[in-house]
Design an enzyme around this catalytic site. Sequence first.
Site: not given
Length: 407
Positions: A227, A354, A369
């Site tokens: 992004h 997980d 990110s």
Amino acid sequence: MLLKRKIIKSAAALLSVGFAVLFGTAGYYSSQLPSEVTVETGKSLELAAFPELCCMTSYDSAVPVSGNCGGTEQVTLSLFGIIPVKNVEVRRAEAPVFAVGGRSFGIKLLMEGGMVTGLGDVEDKNGKYSCPAEKAGIRVGDVIRLADGSALTSNDSLQQMISASEGRKIELYVERDGKVFSAELQPVLSRRSSEWKGGMWVRDSIAGIGTMTFFDRKTGHFVGLGHPICDSDTGGIVPVHSGEAVPVEITDVRRGAQGVPGELRGSFSPGESFGILDRNKNSGIYGVLSAEALDELSADCIEFTMAYSQDVKVGPAEIYSTVSGTVPERYTAEIEKVDYSRGSSKNMVIRITDKRLLEAAGGIVQGMSGSPIVQDGKLAGAVTHVLVFDPSRGYGIFAENMAESLG
């Protein structure tokens, strides 16, 4: 006879409802499907998320989407081979192979110009308040490119120019929404500081931590985040003049909780560099690795063939991320939803399964990110955002969308 009429009417009503549902479903699929898809050379078109769709090369023949569409440039997708849904252009290409990242890196960006992050009134010698920048037509989020014909290189240089103006008007060239216009700034002599002021706050640089998604071992080009980097005050995409990617060691993780996003915390390695950052786009931050960094990262990297968007499906996946030190680890996850919309950084909803990552970070946190997502042995995409109300879940972008701007 009356009973027969009732049966006929009921059957007609059921058929009408059935057709309404079918055509409504077809409309939904049409809105969800892309107008173009790229298919790996030698393979047939498959839409993993919509196995019920069929591929029609003509209106009198239909085969499952997973079947061979005859290598045509345009095909018609239909619902169960009956109701046409959408015409889709099919392109053929060799799927690229990339080295996955998962390693955290520091981001240092110098903006192209200066971004206006705030406006404020200045009190003049008569006690009157006004905002010179606002009077000049400047708004928060604008980017000042030139000041009196000179390229703006820093906030300091602009402030020095205003201070030395002696009240003279300064001509600014300002960018807003991709368009550039001129504005005349009339500085005001501050009663409090006895200095000329412009009534605005300007940011010229930004720093942070992100995760490298993948890189090309042949060219050294890489991409991270998935992004754009946006200004924290204005929300606008930061225009990049120059930038640097630096190694970072993750020293702590602030766990995410419902309503409170967590974050990775680390320290930049002084004097070291991964390479340059040159583009800040909707699909991520892009750059080129230095020769030394390329050799280092290539030494123990794992390469995967990129999955095209239509290959990604709901089901198990893995992410590679660094939540401690400098070495990425592999964690299990689940892709819960797929959206084929192009140009979006929210193509998937992903959930962390997980236990190690859930215990260490609570799920997805800021700084993760760009963490690559791998599914069925292919590079599917990258983690982009966390869902604040549930940090175990977040969004992801397709690797294909990121690769389009790799260079």
